[in-house]
Design an enzyme around this catalytic site. Sequence first.
Site, PDB file in Angstrom:
ATOM      1  N   ASP A  73       0.813  -1.223   0.000  1.00 19.08           N
ATOM      2  CA  ASP A  73       0.000   0.000   0.000  1.00 19.08           C
ATOM      3  C   ASP A  73       0.846   1.272   0.000  1.00 19.08           C
ATOM      4  OD1 ASP A  73      -2.189  -1.774   0.335  1.00 19.08           O
ATOM      5  OD2 ASP A  73      -1.933  -1.712   2.510  1.00 19.08           O
ATOM      6  N   GLU A 246     -11.146   1.096  -3.767  1.00 19.97           N
ATOM      7  CA  GLU A 246     -10.453   1.553  -2.547  1.00 19.97           C
ATOM      8  C   GLU A 246      -9.171   2.284  -2.913  1.00 19.97           C
ATOM      9  OE1 GLU A 246      -9.791  -2.039  -0.377  1.00 19.97           O
ATOM     10  OE2 GLU A 246      -8.425  -2.877  -1.866  1.00 19.97           O
TER      11      GLU A 246
END
Length: 576
Positions: A73, A246
């Site tokens: 991420d 997302e």
Amino acid sequence: MSRLCKRSVGPVLALILAGGVCGAALARPNDDALAGTAVFERFVYRGGDPAHEGLRPRPDQYLNPILQGFYPDPSITRAGDDYYLVTSTFSYFPGIPVFHSRDLVNWTQIGNAIDRPGQLDFGKLGLSRGVFAPTIEHRDGVFYILNTCVDCGGNFLITASDPAGPWSDPVWLPDLEGGIDPGLFFDEDGSAWIVNNGPPEGTPRYDGHRAIWIQRFDPAGRKTFGPRTVLVDGGVDPSTRPIWIEGPHIIRRGDWYYLVCAEGGTAEGHSQVVLRSRRPDGPYEASPDNPILTQRGLPRDRTHPVTSAGHADLVQLPDGSWWATFLAVRPYGDDLYNTGRETFLLPVDWSGDWPRILEPGRAIPYLAARPNLPRRPSAVPPTSGDFQVVDEFDGARLAPSWMMMRNPRDPWFDLTSHPGALTLRMRSEGLGDNANPSFLGRRQQHQHATAETILRDIPAREGDRAGLAVLQSDDYWYALGAVRRDGRALIELRRRRGAETDSAGEVIATAPLGGEGPVRFRIAARAGAYDFAWARGEGPWTTLLEGADGEMLSTRVAGGFVGAVFGPFAQAGPPP
């Protein structure tokens, strides 16, 4: 207690990571007060990958991934000629590593944004809960990190004037309740916006149905305000019932606002999509050429595959070019990988009306042309390629790459009791107890990797053990150690393979511990197989077990979002 200890500790143990005098001064009586300590003289990690064989980057090239091992991420920001990057750490502490670079290729960890036990409390959370998908931004001399502490408080903001820290205590963002992956955007007029993944309006139509929301943000007041608006409901093509939109980020290029998001979940269907609008709060139209990055649909039997790519963040360089950091994985078998999700780098193509990171059907390259930035010296320690790292434990503090499972509650390690060595206090908490055991981990960064350490003395008390572990979660690990049982000194290998196994694991191999001198431990990973060996003093290595199941340490088997870590451990046996 010194003035430094009084100022630093407060209600939390802020100097635990220092491994210094304050940590020793804070020790307090508990059930483990009579237990001993384990002293480790050094730690060596080295690794290489089959995919690197024959790859020799030219001076104008770099090697992917740029951060090998469990660094998922990634989010990136630029401050002048400097670039800063953060990644997820979930329930490991310290959390949210902060990296610095000037060429986007060589990265040095300069700190951890969550480095005080009082900032967040991971309690007894699973290792794949905690801090998800941070975003880092810089504006007017202030660095901002937005993040979600899953099952431990919700969405929050921390700030710093120096990205190396210290970072502030969390400021909670209650308007984002139920959401994850908050991203921050500063517009040219000074306005600021937060985008995040959240539940859709009304009842979700299917499993994985999520939405992207936007709301104004007040940087001075550190709070959101105004109406919350849905920008994307479900994904770029709702007719296909897309899952898990997302990781949103807004960038501005000219008069257009581009919203880049991950879509399709974090496994092999992962992808990156883009939409654009004339206003930051929409309405947004999706690119007709989505996804702009994915590896799904490529032949699964290709050589040295890279898969599961997505969750990208974009940054602009001084020459006007754009680059993307994103996560992907390098499996060694049928979607098997022990190294977790890693950070990759690729240029962004703006030759058309929309950005594109990689053409459809093209495999992510291991070698690529470097950004147009002055080349910097190789990072120390390295984060990419084949390398070796040696920690002599001779500094004032542990290297920032060391992690522990969840927040510490009391000091249990230091670097001063035995200068030039790491001392771990033996405590009753074990690797499988969903707690904070006496264990420090360093990421496995290669498919083929070896970790070694030296234990100065064997445990003196019945039932105490210490040695070297490789761990993926509380439920999946191996621990190779020296133990005293029935008055005899033994080498013992324990394994926990699933939550149904006893939390202390099961003994799968033992050997008498003869000879004199310190005990050396070695764990070697060979993709899906692990070898365990030991030696006494300067003697030769003795293999205790060869070819142990390593697939159980993969994400596919163990689940979650983390990767395997190696490191020294110590545990006290039951009281007499």
